[in-house]
Scaffold this motif. Structure first.
Motif, PDB file in Angstrom:
ATOM      1  N   LEU A  27       0.856  -1.078   0.064  1.00  0.00           N
ATOM      2  CA  LEU A  27      -0.098   0.036  -0.018  1.00  0.00           C
ATOM      3  C   LEU A  27       1.031   1.416   0.088  1.00  0.00           C
ATOM      4  N   ASP A  28       1.794   1.207  -0.879  1.00  0.00           N
ATOM      5  CA  ASP A  28       3.066   2.120  -0.648  1.00  0.00           C
ATOM      6  C   ASP A  28       3.239   3.135  -2.152  1.00  0.00           C
ATOM      7  N   SER A 277      -5.661  10.918  11.176  1.00  0.00           N
ATOM      8  CA  SER A 277      -5.668  10.964   9.697  1.00  0.00           C
ATOM      9  C   SER A 277      -6.401  12.330   9.026  1.00  0.00           C
ATOM     10  N   PHE A 284      -5.396   7.567  -1.467  1.00  0.00           N
ATOM     11  CA  PHE A 284      -4.688   7.354  -0.101  1.00  0.00           C
ATOM     12  C   PHE A 284      -5.186   8.005   1.036  1.00  0.00           C
ATOM     13  N   GLU A 292       5.650   3.063   9.716  1.00  0.00           N
ATOM     14  CA  GLU A 292       6.210   2.464   8.719  1.00  0.00           C
ATOM     15  C   GLU A 292       6.900   1.217   9.191  1.00  0.00           C
ATOM     16  N   VAL A 302       3.772   0.643   3.731  1.00  0.00           N
ATOM     17  CA  VAL A 302       3.156   1.879   3.571  1.00  0.00           C
ATOM     18  C   VAL A 302       4.351   2.800   3.210  1.00  0.00           C
ATOM     19  N   VAL A 315      -0.923   6.074   3.261  1.00  0.00           N
ATOM     20  CA  VAL A 315      -1.437   4.642   2.991  1.00  0.00           C
ATOM     21  C   VAL A 315      -2.143   4.532   1.798  1.00  0.00           C
ATOM     22  N   ASN A 323      -7.333  -4.031   3.383  1.00  0.00           N
ATOM     23  CA  ASN A 323      -7.341  -2.905   4.251  1.00  0.00           C
ATOM     24  C   ASN A 323      -7.967  -3.358   5.517  1.00  0.00           C
ATOM     25  N   LEU A 326      -4.712  -3.898   7.009  1.00  0.00           N
ATOM     26  CA  LEU A 326      -3.865  -2.594   7.597  1.00  0.00           C
ATOM     27  C   LEU A 326      -4.775  -2.222   8.899  1.00  0.00           C
TER      28      LEU A 326
END
Ligand code: PMP
Length: 337
Positions: A27-28, A277, A284, A292, A302, A315, A323, A326
């Motif tokens: 997811l990076d 967030s 993202f 990380e 990520v 992310v 997800n 994650l």
């Protein structure tokens, strides 16, 4: 519907995952997590098999330009296709005059990279507290280009259309990078009708899921586009990638369904971690979590950020089960301390 089959494929791929840590999850890179579902992939392969590989590709790729023009609501004279929008950043710098470029960090690093390669000074006008555009007008005079990214990478926010118009009013060349526009559901691409000094960059790498094919495009007024076209060698984009991009535009309902799914997942993750967030209009999320390394140990990759955003991660939104992993790993990180 089509996305559902894509999800099914994803589930199989991760069906044996069980505890998340058994699979590596990427997811990076702000990629689209969905390759084409098998029926569409087969359809694309049939199209590709008809491409005569002994012949040079169409130059310019007239039919793809037509389809893109229809997609953005302009004419094919407003469109130029390239190997990813990265390549267009360099091309655009070749058509304007001026000794410096204006960039607004934190943002995509390639603008400064290509500017330095051209021997240009890079003037930084940092984004404000809420990642709004700063006073770039103050550095407009003599600028080769002012770069605006909307939605911005890595912050995820859009710049309001009215603000973009204020910058265009300076008359300085403006490069508006809309790589993630489909996820925002809004675009300022139609402003090329009113402003000769605007070039909009778009890509097939994100919403269209073709990062591996490397197809991007620029949109500008006919006059600016004619100048841009003169800087390009013929046969720049290969025939297979042209065909793949056309195929995706012919299956736009699949693209739209994928985008809707990713936006839904983005909001699901955002709701879970809204305390740390930033809201995002892209594919993202930017998070105030120095996680990380912790995530990598659990197989979730990520992007760790630096400078003003050190201690943050970016992310990319993945498939549902990715997800879920994650979210589980982030909860573990927060419980850890
Ligand atoms: N612009 C932005 C803002 C991006 O984040 C990226 C890719 N990460 C690109 C352009 C490059 O896209 P492409 O794959 O079309 O070169």
């Amino acid at each position: 519907m089509v996305v559902a089959s894509g999800l099914g494929e994803g589930r199989e791929a991760h069906g044996s995952v069980g505890p998340c840590r058994r699979a590596e999850i990427y997811l990076d890179r702000n990629e689209n997590p969905f390759d084409l579902p098998p029926d569409l992939k087969e359809g694309l392969m049939r199209e590709l098999s008809k491409v005569p590989l002994n012949r040079y590709p169409p130059s310019p790729p007239a039919s793809l330009k037509e389809k893109i023009a229809e997609y953005v609501g302009l004419s094919s004279e407003n469109v130029m296709v390239a190997n990813g929008s990265d390549e267009l950043i360099g091309a655009v710098l070749g058509v304007f005059e001026g000794g410096h470029v204006v960039v607004s960090p934190p943002t995509f690093a390639m603008y400064a990279f290509f500017a330095r390669k051209e021997g240009l000074d890079v003037v930084e006008v940092p984004l404000g507290e809420n990642f709004e555009l700063g006073d770039v007008e103050a550095r407009a005079r003599g600028a080769r280009a002012i770069f605006i990214t909307s939605p911005n990478n890595p912050t995820g926010n859009v710049q309001p259309r009215a603000r973009i118009e204020e910058v265009l009013e300076t008359g300085a060349p403006v490069v508006l990078d809309e790589a993630y526009a489909e996820f925002a559901g809004e675009s300022a691409v139609d402003l090329v009708r009113d402003y000769d000094n605007l070039v909009v960059l778009r890509t097939f790498s994100k919403a269209f899921g073709l990062a591996g094919a490397r197809v991007g495009y620029a949109v500008a007024s006919e006059e600016t586009m004619a100048a841009l076209e003169r800087t390009r060698p013929p046969f720049a984009v290969n025939a297979l990638s042209i065909k793949a991009a056309e195929f995706m535009l012919d299956h736009i309902e699949h693209v739209n369904a994928t985008v809707d799914f990713i936006v839904g997942e983005r909001e699901r993750i955002y709701r879970e971690f809204s305390a740390c967030s930033y809201p995002s209009r892209a594919n993202f999320l930017l998070m105030r979590l120095d996680a990380e390394g912790f995530l990598r140990e659990r197989g979730v990759h990520v992007r760790g950020l630096s400078g003003r955003l050190s201690g943050h991660i970016r992310v990319s939104i993945g498939k549902r089960e990715e997800n879920d992993c994650l979210i589980e790993a982030l909860h573990a990180f927060m419980a850890d301390g």
